[in-house]
Scaffold this active site. Structure first.
Site, PDB file in Angstrom:
ATOM      1  CB  VAL A   1      43.245  41.321  51.254  1.00 60.88           C
ATOM      2  CG1 VAL A   1      42.395  40.230  51.901  1.00 60.88           C
ATOM      3  CG2 VAL A   1      44.729  41.073  51.542  1.00 60.88           C
ATOM      4  N   PRO A   2      40.981  41.121  48.377  1.00 59.01           N
ATOM      5  CG  PRO A   2      40.461  39.655  46.618  1.00 59.01           C
ATOM      6  CD  PRO A   2      41.516  39.951  47.650  1.00 59.01           C
ATOM      7  CB  CYS A   3      37.162  42.497  51.756  1.00 61.14           C
ATOM      8  SG  CYS A   3      37.558  44.257  51.687  1.00 61.14           S
ATOM      9  CG  HIS A   4      36.159  44.173  45.770  1.00 64.29           C
ATOM     10  ND1 HIS A   4      37.531  44.141  45.960  1.00 64.29           N
ATOM     11  CD2 HIS A   4      35.946  43.718  44.502  1.00 64.29           C
ATOM     12  CE1 HIS A   4      38.113  43.703  44.850  1.00 64.29           C
ATOM     13  NE2 HIS A   4      37.180  43.443  43.955  1.00 64.29           N
TER      14      HIS A   4
END
Length: 214
Positions: free
Chosen positions: A175-178
């Site tokens: 889950v690419p919160c970056h």
């Protein structure tokens, strides 16, 4: 390697109209994760070496990702899991099949590989689930602002909640919160440190550019 040190966002306050930090103190259980007890009895974990250091994944028995991040401490990751999903015990494994393969594939240039792996997260509110789903649709090489992320999650005014969704995300990379930044172009916060966040964004931008040339 010990649990990661969080990097607070010092570029703004949480006053109305500003974007709050998207990082919580290391080792804390995210707010809003109150339940009656664990239902996942055994978690399986494996660690993959990456250019950003060891990356560990904790999965359930059905091979859904529960938590992941740049640390070799599975207990740190397990503490981030909603209590209804949190494993009662952890079992090490050399690899997790398609899950750890996806991490290796990502670093080999298949940036979409983690998005094809099932993730299970839960929250005590109505916003975080849709927000995490929206995060999985943010393409590598095309980061968005917290404001745009709130729009993608269906609540344009919920900029603070969008930042909280990044902070409470237990399944980094999958889950690419970056891929969410502040509206002024600065990085905001990241549980695993701003150098790692910048590296990932640069890596994705470079890989996307190379793909477009072909």
């Amino acid at each position: 390697m010990s649990a990661p040190t969080t990097t607070p966002d010092t570029t703004g306050s949480i006053a109305s109209g500003t974007e709050p930090a998207d990082t919580e103190p290391a080792g804390t259980v995210p707010a809003g994760h109150e339940t009656n007890g664990p239902t996942t009895t055994i978690g399986i974990h494996a660690t993959v070496s990456t250019p950003n250091g060891p990356f560990t994944v904790v999965a359930d028995s059905d091979h859904n990702v529960l938590a992941s991040g740049w640390t070799d401490d599975p207990a740190y990751l397990t503490a981030l899991v909603h209590r209804a999903l949190r494993p009662g015990s952890l079992q090490p494994s050399a690899e997790l099949g398609e899950i750890t393969d996806a991490v290796s594939a990502y670093y080999a240039g298949d940036l979409a590989a983690p998005s094809r792996i099932p993730v299970v997260q839960r929250s005590g509110g109505v916003f975080l689930g849709p927000a995490w789903d929206a995060l999985r649709k943010v393409e590598a090489g095309h980061p968005v602002t917290y404001t745009r992320f709130a729009e993608l999650a269906g609540q344009p005014a919920a900029v603070r909640a969008a930042a909280a969704a990044c902070a409470r995300n237990a399944a980094a990379l999958f889950v690419p919160c970056h891929r969410v930044k502040r509206s002024d172009g600065t990085l905001g916060g990241f549980r695993y440190g701003l150098p790692t966040k910048q590296w990932l964004l640069d890596f994705e931008a470079g890989a996307s550019d190379a793909s477009d040339e072909h």
